[in-house]
Scaffold this motif. Structure first.
Motif, PDB file in Angstrom:
ATOM      1  N   GLU A 285      -1.644  12.174  69.172  1.00 32.13           N
ATOM      2  CA  GLU A 285      -0.949  11.918  70.436  1.00 32.13           C
ATOM      3  C   GLU A 285      -1.547  12.733  71.567  1.00 32.13           C
ATOM      4  OE1 GLU A 285       3.588  10.981  69.097  1.00 32.13           O
ATOM      5  OE2 GLU A 285       2.835  12.993  68.670  1.00 32.13           O
ATOM      6  N   SER A 286      -1.887  13.980  71.298  1.00 30.79           N
ATOM      7  CA  SER A 286      -2.498  14.831  72.326  1.00 30.79           C
ATOM      8  C   SER A 286      -3.828  14.258  72.776  1.00 30.79           C
ATOM      9  CB  SER A 286      -2.686  16.260  71.788  1.00 30.79           C
ATOM     10  OG  SER A 286      -1.445  16.857  71.474  1.00 30.79           O
ATOM     11  N   GLU A 287      -4.632  13.793  71.814  1.00 29.74           N
ATOM     12  CA  GLU A 287      -5.918  13.181  72.160  1.00 29.74           C
ATOM     13  C   GLU A 287      -5.718  11.916  72.990  1.00 29.74           C
ATOM     14  OE1 GLU A 287      -8.335  12.425  68.759  1.00 29.74           O
ATOM     15  OE2 GLU A 287      -8.246  14.496  68.030  1.00 29.74           O
ATOM     16  N   SER A 288      -4.763  11.097  72.577  1.00 33.81           N
ATOM     17  CA  SER A 288      -4.521   9.835  73.261  1.00 33.81           C
ATOM     18  C   SER A 288      -4.047  10.060  74.699  1.00 33.81           C
ATOM     19  CB  SER A 288      -3.486   9.017  72.490  1.00 33.81           C
ATOM     20  OG  SER A 288      -3.227   7.784  73.137  1.00 33.81           O
TER      21      SER A 288
ATOM     22  N   HIS B 165     -15.183   4.964  77.343  1.00 39.69           N
ATOM     23  CA  HIS B 165     -14.312   5.977  76.763  1.00 39.69           C
ATOM     24  C   HIS B 165     -14.028   5.663  75.296  1.00 39.69           C
ATOM     25  CE1 HIS B 165     -13.294   7.626  80.743  1.00 39.69           C
ATOM     26  NE2 HIS B 165     -13.178   6.382  81.151  1.00 39.69           N
ATOM     27  N   THR B 166     -13.743   6.712  74.537  1.00 38.91           N
ATOM     28  CA  THR B 166     -13.208   6.514  73.193  1.00 38.91           C
ATOM     29  C   THR B 166     -11.718   6.194  73.314  1.00 38.91           C
ATOM     30  OG1 THR B 166     -14.790   8.043  72.207  1.00 38.91           O
ATOM     31  CG2 THR B 166     -12.787   7.599  70.950  1.00 38.91           C
ATOM     32  N   ASP B 167     -11.271   5.184  72.614  1.00 40.67           N
ATOM     33  CA  ASP B 167      -9.877   4.764  72.692  1.00 40.67           C
ATOM     34  C   ASP B 167      -9.193   5.100  71.369  1.00 40.67           C
ATOM     35  OD1 ASP B 167      -7.487   3.664  73.274  1.00 40.67           O
ATOM     36  OD2 ASP B 167      -8.191   1.622  73.590  1.00 40.67           O
ATOM     37  N   THR B 168      -8.377   6.156  71.357  1.00 33.85           N
ATOM     38  CA  THR B 168      -7.668   6.567  70.163  1.00 33.85           C
ATOM     39  C   THR B 168      -6.272   5.972  70.168  1.00 33.85           C
ATOM     40  OG1 THR B 168      -8.893   8.648  70.018  1.00 33.85           O
ATOM     41  CG2 THR B 168      -6.793   8.544  68.850  1.00 33.85           C
ATOM     42  N   VAL B 169      -5.907   5.309  69.088  1.00 38.95           N
ATOM     43  CA  VAL B 169      -4.597   4.689  68.954  1.00 38.95           C
ATOM     44  C   VAL B 169      -3.797   5.469  67.916  1.00 38.95           C
ATOM     45  CG1 VAL B 169      -3.348   2.578  68.357  1.00 38.95           C
ATOM     46  CG2 VAL B 169      -5.552   2.443  69.550  1.00 38.95           C
ATOM     47  N   CYS B 170      -2.528   5.745  68.222  1.00 41.29           N
ATOM     48  CA  CYS B 170      -1.684   6.515  67.309  1.00 41.29           C
ATOM     49  C   CYS B 170      -0.564   5.647  66.765  1.00 41.29           C
ATOM     50  CB  CYS B 170      -1.075   7.722  68.023  1.00 41.29           C
ATOM     51  SG  CYS B 170      -2.293   8.805  68.813  1.00 41.29           S
TER      52      CYS B 170
ATOM     53  N   GLU C 131      -9.909   2.773  65.854  1.00 37.82           N
ATOM     54  CA  GLU C 131     -10.332   3.445  67.078  1.00 37.82           C
ATOM     55  C   GLU C 131     -11.478   2.644  67.670  1.00 37.82           C
ATOM     56  OE1 GLU C 131     -12.068   7.284  66.892  1.00 37.82           O
ATOM     57  OE2 GLU C 131     -13.693   6.706  65.533  1.00 37.82           O
ATOM     58  N   ILE C 132     -11.607   2.702  68.966  1.00 39.34           N
ATOM     59  CA  ILE C 132     -12.663   1.961  69.650  1.00 39.34           C
ATOM     60  C   ILE C 132     -13.638   2.952  70.260  1.00 39.34           C
ATOM     61  CG2 ILE C 132     -13.179   0.315  71.486  1.00 39.34           C
ATOM     62  CD1 ILE C 132     -10.320  -0.720  71.210  1.00 39.34           C
ATOM     63  N   GLN C 133     -14.907   2.758  69.967  1.00 40.03           N
ATOM     64  CA  GLN C 133     -15.936   3.617  70.526  1.00 40.03           C
ATOM     65  C   GLN C 133     -17.169   2.780  70.851  1.00 40.03           C
ATOM     66  OE1 GLN C 133     -17.499   6.880  68.069  1.00 40.03           O
ATOM     67  NE2 GLN C 133     -17.222   8.216  69.834  1.00 40.03           N
ATOM     68  N   ARG C 134     -17.544   2.783  72.107  1.00 41.98           N
ATOM     69  CA  ARG C 134     -18.731   2.069  72.579  1.00 41.98           C
ATOM     70  C   ARG C 134     -18.745   0.606  72.163  1.00 41.98           C
ATOM     71  NH1 ARG C 134     -23.608   6.587  71.915  1.00 41.98           N
ATOM     72  NH2 ARG C 134     -22.612   8.153  73.266  1.00 41.98           N
ATOM     73  N   GLY C 135     -17.613  -0.043  72.342  1.00 43.42           N
ATOM     74  CA  GLY C 135     -17.536  -1.477  72.097  1.00 43.42           C
ATOM     75  C   GLY C 135     -17.354  -1.887  70.658  1.00 43.42           C
TER      76      GLY C 135
ATOM     77  N   GLY D 153      -7.443  10.009  60.883  1.00 37.50           N
ATOM     78  CA  GLY D 153      -8.449   9.719  61.899  1.00 37.50           C
ATOM     79  C   GLY D 153      -9.814   9.393  61.351  1.00 37.50           C
ATOM     80  N   GLU D 154     -10.017   9.561  60.037  1.00 39.48           N
ATOM     81  CA  GLU D 154     -11.306   9.249  59.437  1.00 39.48           C
ATOM     82  C   GLU D 154     -11.494   7.730  59.356  1.00 39.48           C
ATOM     83  OE1 GLU D 154     -13.829  11.301  58.400  1.00 39.48           O
ATOM     84  OE2 GLU D 154     -12.664  12.873  59.405  1.00 39.48           O
ATOM     85  N   ARG D 155     -12.702   7.299  59.632  1.00 39.99           N
ATOM     86  CA  ARG D 155     -13.000   5.870  59.545  1.00 39.99           C
ATOM     87  C   ARG D 155     -13.014   5.422  58.086  1.00 39.99           C
ATOM     88  NH1 ARG D 155     -18.010   5.733  63.930  1.00 39.99           N
ATOM     89  NH2 ARG D 155     -16.705   6.205  65.774  1.00 39.99           N
TER      90      ARG D 155
END
Length: 362
Positions: free
Chosen positions: A231-234, A254-259, A269-273, A282-284
């Protein structure tokens, strides 16, 4: 002031949730639960005894022409373009018109909305999930044999708040969709009833600065800050995007972090498309990913279930798509069958060219 704020919050959302779960017909006895409707009639959960008992109602069927005010469509259908009765996907009763070889119907209320808790499978490996009123699976699940106290009240409230435009909700839901005992939102904190979210009686509602003074606060469990790492990251990412937008820089990647609603990391999570399936920490979850342009069709249910089943010591026999969803067409020793988005069988003994989508209720 704080009590006024929080009571207003509950009046809008928690009270409405409770009302939807109460039975206004509890004094009515003798409902017939099983019966066959005539060919031109359809089952409805509130068709008799003033809406208190199920019954059969008349209405035009799926794809039938001529619907209007005097000739309504059957429950679960809506009169569409050309006065033709079409599936109304937001109505739970629409599932009565979806062909299913493996019979399962979701639990619907008298208004045609989905009950918050929907259960599938047997009591050993079956599971219960939280759903929105319109049939969208939302945060919260448990094994069916352990779901007796599962209400999904917190997940429903958060889902309703977000649907009404709130982007800063900080309610914390338990993994089964109930409320955690310690809650903070809109600048106030309280000790909550897990089943309903209502404040504990005789325990004050306090400003967020005093959250550690509440009797439900435990340092070993809650730590020094209410918001959790995801949540803090988001929130930090949202603030950064807002600042860039203020300065006219809208094309920054931007990196898009979803909680999730419990504060853990969400399904992706979305990173660079690229959208990656992620686990609670949070690990992929490799190798599951897809283009962010296809995010709307990505749920990562299969990718996550691989880890859930492994932790429970259950063999995962179904196959996943590359984006982490379940393959809708599965093979069991040469016998093809269809599964839905949660991995439950909805059609058996199908052919390789079968469109499994026709068996999906939502």
């Amino acid at each position: 002031m704080f009590r006024i704020l929080i009571l207003s919050f509950f009046q809008l959302f928690i009270v409405s949730f409770q009302n939807s779960q109460q039975n206004p017909c509890k004094s009515i006895f003798g409902c017939i639960s099983r019966f066959e409707c005539a060919k031109d009639e359809y089952w409805a959960p509130a068709a008799s005894l003033g809406g208190c008992c199920p019954g059969c109602v008349r209405g035009l069927g799926l794809n039938v022409m001529g619907c209007d005010g005097e000739n309504p469509c059957a429950p679960g259908l809506v009169c569409g373009t050309g006065e033709i009765c079409r599936i109304n996907p937001a109505n739970c009763l629409s599932t009565n018109h979806v062909p299913q070889q493996v019979h399962w119907k979701p639990a619907c209320d008298s208004a045609g909305q989905f009950h918050p808790k929907q259960c599938r499978g047997d009591r050993l490996q079956g599971r219960c999930f939280c759903y929105s009123a319109t049939g969208e699976r939302i945060f919260g699940w448990d094994w069916r044999g352990k779901a007796n106290d599962m209400t999904c009240a917190c997940s429903r409230v958060r889902s309703n708040l977000e649907a009404n435009g709130r982007t800063d909700v900080t309610l914390h839901c338990a993994p089964n969709g109930n409320f955690e005992k310690l809650q903070c939102d809109s600048g106030v904190c309280w000790c909550a009833n897990p089943a309903t979210g209502e404040p504990w009686p005789k325990v004050p509602i306090v400003s967020q600065a005093l959250w550690k003074k509440l009797p439900c606060y435990k340092r070993s469990l809650h730590g020094d800050q209410y918001l959790r790492q995801c949540e803090s990251e988001s929130f930090a990412q949202k603030l950064m995007r807002s600042k860039f937008a203020i300065h006219g820089q809208r094309n920054v990647t931007h990196t898009d972090t979803v909680c999730d609603y419990d504060g853990s990391y969400g399904r992706y999570e979305i990173q660079r498309g690229i959208a990656y399936c992620t686990w609670r920490d949070g690990e992929r979850i490799t190798p599951f990913q897809t283009s962010s342009l296809k995010l709307s069709s990505m749920n990562c249910n299969c990718a996550r279930d691989q880890k859930i089943f492994a932790a429970a010591g259950i063999d995962m026999v179904l196959l996943c798509e590359g984006n982490g969803n379940y393959k809708t067409l599965q093979d069991r020793n040469g016998e093809l069958f269809c599964v839905d988005r949660d991995g439950f069988e909805v059609a058996s003994q199908v052919s390789s060219d079968t469109e499994c989508g026709q068996y999906m209720f939502a």
